[in-house]
Design a protein around this motif. Sequence first.
Motif, PDB file in Angstrom:
ATOM      1  N   LYS A  27       2.612  -1.675  -3.225  1.00 35.89           N
ATOM      2  CA  LYS A  27       3.223  -0.350  -3.137  1.00 35.89           C
ATOM      3  C   LYS A  27       3.649  -0.051  -1.698  1.00 35.89           C
ATOM      4  O   LYS A  27       4.572   0.701  -1.448  1.00 35.89           O
ATOM      5  N   TYR A  28       2.951  -0.648  -0.737  1.00 33.30           N
ATOM      6  CA  TYR A  28       3.214  -0.376   0.668  1.00 33.30           C
ATOM      7  C   TYR A  28       4.098  -1.432   1.321  1.00 33.30           C
ATOM      8  O   TYR A  28       4.898  -1.138   2.204  1.00 33.30           O
ATOM      9  N   ILE A  29       3.916  -2.672   0.913  1.00 36.84           N
ATOM     10  CA  ILE A  29       4.678  -3.756   1.517  1.00 36.84           C
ATOM     11  C   ILE A  29       4.785  -4.890   0.512  1.00 36.84           C
ATOM     12  O   ILE A  29       3.844  -5.176  -0.220  1.00 36.84           O
ATOM     13  N   HIS A  30       5.948  -5.526   0.444  1.00 41.45           N
ATOM     14  CA  HIS A  30       6.116  -6.665  -0.454  1.00 41.45           C
ATOM     15  C   HIS A  30       7.114  -7.639   0.154  1.00 41.45           C
ATOM     16  O   HIS A  30       8.078  -7.248   0.790  1.00 41.45           O
TER      17      HIS A  30
ATOM     18  N   GLU B 278      -5.928  -8.733  -8.951  1.00 41.26           N
ATOM     19  CA  GLU B 278      -4.609  -8.267  -9.383  1.00 41.26           C
ATOM     20  C   GLU B 278      -4.399  -6.781  -9.094  1.00 41.26           C
ATOM     21  O   GLU B 278      -3.334  -6.377  -8.617  1.00 41.26           O
ATOM     22  N   ASP B 279      -5.406  -5.947  -9.336  1.00 42.27           N
ATOM     23  CA  ASP B 279      -5.271  -4.506  -9.083  1.00 42.27           C
ATOM     24  C   ASP B 279      -5.042  -4.214  -7.600  1.00 42.27           C
ATOM     25  O   ASP B 279      -4.209  -3.382  -7.245  1.00 42.27           O
ATOM     26  N   LEU B 280      -5.787  -4.904  -6.769  1.00 44.24           N
ATOM     27  CA  LEU B 280      -5.632  -4.701  -5.330  1.00 44.24           C
ATOM     28  C   LEU B 280      -4.263  -5.181  -4.865  1.00 44.24           C
ATOM     29  O   LEU B 280      -3.606  -4.526  -4.047  1.00 44.24           O
ATOM     30  N   LEU B 281      -3.816  -6.306  -5.373  1.00 46.52           N
ATOM     31  CA  LEU B 281      -2.503  -6.834  -5.003  1.00 46.52           C
ATOM     32  C   LEU B 281      -1.395  -5.857  -5.381  1.00 46.52           C
ATOM     33  O   LEU B 281      -0.483  -5.606  -4.583  1.00 46.52           O
ATOM     34  N   LYS B 282      -1.476  -5.263  -6.557  1.00 39.31           N
ATOM     35  CA  LYS B 282      -0.471  -4.280  -6.971  1.00 39.31           C
ATOM     36  C   LYS B 282      -0.489  -3.061  -6.056  1.00 39.31           C
ATOM     37  O   LYS B 282       0.554  -2.503  -5.731  1.00 39.31           O
ATOM     38  N   GLU B 283      -1.678  -2.648  -5.624  1.00 36.64           N
ATOM     39  CA  GLU B 283      -1.803  -1.505  -4.703  1.00 36.64           C
ATOM     40  C   GLU B 283      -1.169  -1.841  -3.353  1.00 36.64           C
ATOM     41  O   GLU B 283      -0.440  -1.039  -2.773  1.00 36.64           O
TER      42      GLU B 283
ATOM     43  N   VAL C 241      -2.236 -17.801   3.610  1.00 35.95           N
ATOM     44  CA  VAL C 241      -2.932 -17.833   2.338  1.00 35.95           C
ATOM     45  C   VAL C 241      -2.128 -17.004   1.356  1.00 35.95           C
ATOM     46  O   VAL C 241      -1.697 -15.890   1.676  1.00 35.95           O
ATOM     47  N   LYS C 242      -1.933 -17.521   0.178  1.00 31.55           N
ATOM     48  CA  LYS C 242      -1.158 -16.825  -0.841  1.00 31.55           C
ATOM     49  C   LYS C 242      -1.986 -15.662  -1.386  1.00 31.55           C
ATOM     50  O   LYS C 242      -3.127 -15.832  -1.815  1.00 31.55           O
ATOM     51  N   ALA C 243      -1.411 -14.475  -1.364  1.00 31.52           N
ATOM     52  CA  ALA C 243      -2.127 -13.262  -1.777  1.00 31.52           C
ATOM     53  C   ALA C 243      -2.584 -13.347  -3.228  1.00 31.52           C
ATOM     54  O   ALA C 243      -3.657 -12.848  -3.576  1.00 31.52           O
ATOM     55  N   ASP C 244      -1.797 -14.013  -4.085  1.00 32.15           N
ATOM     56  CA  ASP C 244      -2.174 -14.160  -5.502  1.00 32.15           C
ATOM     57  C   ASP C 244      -3.504 -14.887  -5.647  1.00 32.15           C
ATOM     58  O   ASP C 244      -4.260 -14.641  -6.582  1.00 32.15           O
TER      59      ASP C 244
END
Length: 88
Positions: free
Chosen positions: A20-23, A12-17, A4-7
């Motif tokens: 910070k840990y993994i991308h 959006e705020d949670l995705l940016k958080e 499932v695509k995270a977007d």
Amino acid sequence: MKYVKADDVFPEDLLKEIQKYIHGELVYIPKPKGARKRWGECSGIRKYLNQRNNDIRESFRKGYTIDQLCDKYCLSFDSVKKIVYSNK
């Protein structure tokens, strides 16, 4: 399991958080403890094996020998013995 695509899932705020840990990596998010099903519940094999084991115990109580039950259910002597003498 499909991806499932995270977007599409996270705000959006949670995705940016999270970023910070993994991308750019795959992350598995497990189900909550209470939501997990036990082995064989979806396929029905758990129910089938419980019924089979109850039938084996009942046959043993009726006088069938362990050897006869081994042949009837195509199980090893130790497997039938374990089923017959379990405390269920």
